[in-house]
Design a protein around this motif. Structure first.
Motif, mmCIF file in Angstrom:
data_model
loop_
_atom_site.group_PDB
_atom_site.id
_atom_site.type_symbol
_atom_site.label_atom_id
_atom_site.label_comp_id
_atom_site.label_asym_id
_atom_site.label_seq_id
_atom_site.Cartn_x
_atom_site.Cartn_y
_atom_site.Cartn_z
ATOM 1 N N ALA A 152 31.307 28.816 34.157
ATOM 2 C CA ALA A 152 32.440 28.055 33.615
ATOM 3 C C ALA A 152 33.232 28.906 32.625
ATOM 4 O O ALA A 152 34.469 28.875 32.623
ATOM 5 C CB ALA A 152 31.948 26.770 32.946
ATOM 6 N N HIS A 153 32.541 29.689 31.807
ATOM 7 C CA HIS A 153 33.252 30.546 30.854
ATOM 8 C C HIS A 153 33.978 31.698 31.551
ATOM 9 O O HIS A 153 35.032 32.124 31.105
ATOM 10 C CB HIS A 153 32.303 31.049 29.769
ATOM 11 C CG HIS A 153 32.123 30.053 28.676
ATOM 12 N ND1 HIS A 153 31.195 29.051 28.737
ATOM 13 C CD2 HIS A 153 32.784 29.889 27.513
ATOM 14 C CE1 HIS A 153 31.285 28.307 27.650
ATOM 15 N NE2 HIS A 153 32.249 28.792 26.902
ATOM 16 N N LEU A 154 33.430 32.177 32.650
ATOM 17 C CA LEU A 154 34.085 33.255 33.390
ATOM 18 C C LEU A 154 35.269 32.769 34.222
ATOM 19 O O LEU A 154 36.247 33.496 34.396
ATOM 20 C CB LEU A 154 33.087 33.935 34.347
ATOM 21 C CG LEU A 154 31.994 34.784 33.743
ATOM 22 C CD1 LEU A 154 31.051 35.273 34.837
ATOM 23 C CD2 LEU A 154 32.553 35.937 32.944
ATOM 24 N N GLU A 155 35.182 31.551 34.753
ATOM 25 C CA GLU A 155 36.151 31.106 35.762
ATOM 26 C C GLU A 155 37.056 29.961 35.337
ATOM 27 O O GLU A 155 38.125 29.784 35.923
ATOM 28 C CB GLU A 155 35.387 30.678 37.021
ATOM 29 C CG GLU A 155 34.563 31.793 37.608
ATOM 30 C CD GLU A 155 33.563 31.338 38.673
ATOM 31 O OE1 GLU A 155 32.959 32.212 39.306
ATOM 32 O OE2 GLU A 155 33.383 30.119 38.870
ATOM 33 N N VAL A 156 36.640 29.167 34.361
ATOM 34 C CA VAL A 156 37.408 27.980 33.995
ATOM 35 C C VAL A 156 37.924 28.070 32.563
ATOM 36 O O VAL A 156 39.123 27.926 32.306
ATOM 37 C CB VAL A 156 36.556 26.696 34.165
ATOM 38 C CG1 VAL A 156 37.350 25.456 33.764
ATOM 39 C CG2 VAL A 156 36.043 26.578 35.589
ATOM 40 N N PHE A 157 37.023 28.310 31.621
ATOM 41 C CA PHE A 157 37.379 28.268 30.200
ATOM 42 C C PHE A 157 38.016 29.556 29.705
ATOM 43 O O PHE A 157 38.713 29.560 28.696
ATOM 44 C CB PHE A 157 36.150 27.982 29.336
ATOM 45 C CG PHE A 157 35.421 26.728 29.695
ATOM 46 C CD1 PHE A 157 36.082 25.605 30.162
ATOM 47 C CD2 PHE A 157 34.047 26.667 29.560
ATOM 48 C CE1 PHE A 157 35.396 24.445 30.496
ATOM 49 C CE2 PHE A 157 33.358 25.509 29.882
ATOM 50 C CZ PHE A 157 34.027 24.399 30.350
ATOM 51 N N GLY A 158 37.745 30.654 30.361
ATOM 52 C CA GLY A 158 38.240 31.927 29.857
ATOM 53 C C GLY A 158 38.115 33.031 30.878
ATOM 54 O O GLY A 158 38.323 32.821 32.069
ATOM 55 N N ARG A 159 37.727 34.181 30.384
ATOM 56 C CA ARG A 159 37.622 35.367 31.231
ATOM 57 C C ARG A 159 36.562 36.284 30.651
ATOM 58 O O ARG A 159 36.329 36.298 29.445
ATOM 59 C CB ARG A 159 38.965 36.089 31.281
ATOM 60 C CG ARG A 159 38.974 37.280 32.205
ATOM 61 C CD ARG A 159 40.343 37.876 32.355
ATOM 62 N NE ARG A 159 41.183 36.983 33.152
ATOM 63 C CZ ARG A 159 42.459 37.202 33.404
ATOM 64 N NH1 ARG A 159 43.058 38.281 32.914
ATOM 65 N NH2 ARG A 159 43.149 36.366 34.141
ATOM 66 N N GLY A 160 35.960 37.077 31.543
ATOM 67 C CA GLY A 160 34.971 38.049 31.115
ATOM 68 C C GLY A 160 35.263 39.423 31.695
ATOM 69 O O GLY A 160 36.015 39.553 32.670
ATOM 70 N N TRP A 161 34.652 40.422 31.085
ATOM 71 C CA TRP A 161 34.794 41.809 31.527
ATOM 72 C C TRP A 161 33.433 42.473 31.475
ATOM 73 O O TRP A 161 32.569 42.095 30.688
ATOM 74 C CB TRP A 161 35.748 42.579 30.608
ATOM 75 C CG TRP A 161 37.130 42.056 30.648
ATOM 76 C CD1 TRP A 161 38.172 42.512 31.416
ATOM 77 C CD2 TRP A 161 37.658 40.949 29.913
ATOM 78 N NE1 TRP A 161 39.292 41.750 31.200
ATOM 79 C CE2 TRP A 161 39.011 40.784 30.281
ATOM 80 C CE3 TRP A 161 37.120 40.059 28.982
ATOM 81 C CZ2 TRP A 161 39.816 39.787 29.759
ATOM 82 C CZ3 TRP A 161 37.924 39.059 28.450
ATOM 83 C CH2 TRP A 161 39.260 38.943 28.841
ATOM 84 N N VAL A 162 33.251 43.462 32.311
ATOM 85 C CA VAL A 162 32.042 44.276 32.288
ATOM 86 C C VAL A 162 32.444 45.745 32.319
ATOM 87 O O VAL A 162 33.512 46.101 32.824
ATOM 88 C CB VAL A 162 31.094 43.976 33.481
ATOM 89 C CG1 VAL A 162 30.576 42.549 33.421
ATOM 90 C CG2 VAL A 162 31.750 44.273 34.812
ATOM 91 N N VAL A 163 31.575 46.571 31.759
ATOM 92 C CA VAL A 163 31.675 48.014 31.956
ATOM 93 C C VAL A 163 30.625 48.341 32.991
ATOM 94 O O VAL A 163 29.422 48.169 32.763
ATOM 95 C CB VAL A 163 31.439 48.808 30.662
ATOM 96 C CG1 VAL A 163 31.345 50.289 30.966
ATOM 97 C CG2 VAL A 163 32.542 48.541 29.653
ATOM 98 N N GLU A 164 31.105 48.734 34.148
ATOM 99 C CA GLU A 164 30.256 49.022 35.292
ATOM 100 C C GLU A 164 29.948 50.516 35.302
ATOM 101 O O GLU A 164 30.848 51.339 35.149
ATOM 102 C CB GLU A 164 31.040 48.624 36.545
ATOM 103 C CG GLU A 164 30.325 48.743 37.831
ATOM 104 C CD GLU A 164 31.204 48.210 38.955
ATOM 105 O OE1 GLU A 164 30.818 47.205 39.549
ATOM 106 O OE2 GLU A 164 32.274 48.788 39.226
ATOM 107 N N LEU A 165 28.689 50.835 35.480
ATOM 108 C CA LEU A 165 28.281 52.229 35.542
ATOM 109 C C LEU A 165 28.243 52.671 36.989
ATOM 110 O O LEU A 165 27.797 51.934 37.863
ATOM 111 C CB LEU A 165 26.905 52.399 34.901
ATOM 112 C CG LEU A 165 26.835 51.978 33.436
ATOM 113 C CD1 LEU A 165 25.397 52.014 32.952
ATOM 114 C CD2 LEU A 165 27.719 52.863 32.585
#
Length: 152
Positions: free
Chosen positions: A39-52
């Motif tokens: 829900a936090h990633l798709e509805v309430f906001g957005r997320g990011w990752v640093v992918e190795l």
């Protein structure tokens, strides 16, 4: 080599791996589930990752998730084995820029007093909102848009 990108639900297992690897600001397993994370990633906001990289054994060094509803930093964590490589600042800056672009003039977060995270946020320009701790024992901080200076 690394790549900063938007997080998706496909990152769930790696996000939890990083979250439970930290030694400060720990989280009791099961307190937050996949549904709340998604829900936090798709509805309430957005997320990011640093992918190795290199592929196909991709892992993430860290992640950040901001809540667009109220400008709250919901989570930001870097794998302890990856500390000191600039991943936290990359994640922080993209999240803060995005939250301010959503129209917020003030962002907030809570973190464990005396932790590495507290020192990190202070260096990034965050200011405590007072001496009181919240119900989880976290010190509360704010960042105002007029005080925001992205890392060069």
């Amino acid at each position: 080599m690394s790549r900063l990108r938007q997080a998706t639900r496909d990152d769930t297992a790696e996000i939890w791996r990083v979250r439970y690897a930290v030694t400060e600001n720990t989280l009791t397993p099961g307190r937050i589930g996949d549904a709340e994370l998604h829900a936090h990633l798709e509805v309430f906001g957005r997320g990011w990752v640093v992918e190795l990289e290199p592929e196909p054994n991709l892992k993430i060094a860290g992640f950040a998730i901001g809540d667009a509803r109220d400008g709250h930093i919901w989570a930001m964590f870097v794998d302890p084995a990856m500390h000191g490589q600039g991943y936290g600042r990359q994640l922080h800056d993209v999240m803060v820029d995005w939250l301010f672009a959503q129209g917020h003039r003030r962002l907030d977060l809570g973190t464990q007093p005396g932790s590495r995270a507290e020192a990190f946020y202070r260096r990034a320009g965050w200011r405590p909102t007072g001496d009181a701790l919240d119900a989880h024992g976290d010190r509360l901080f704010e960042l105002r848009i007029e005080d925001w200076k992205p890392h060069a």
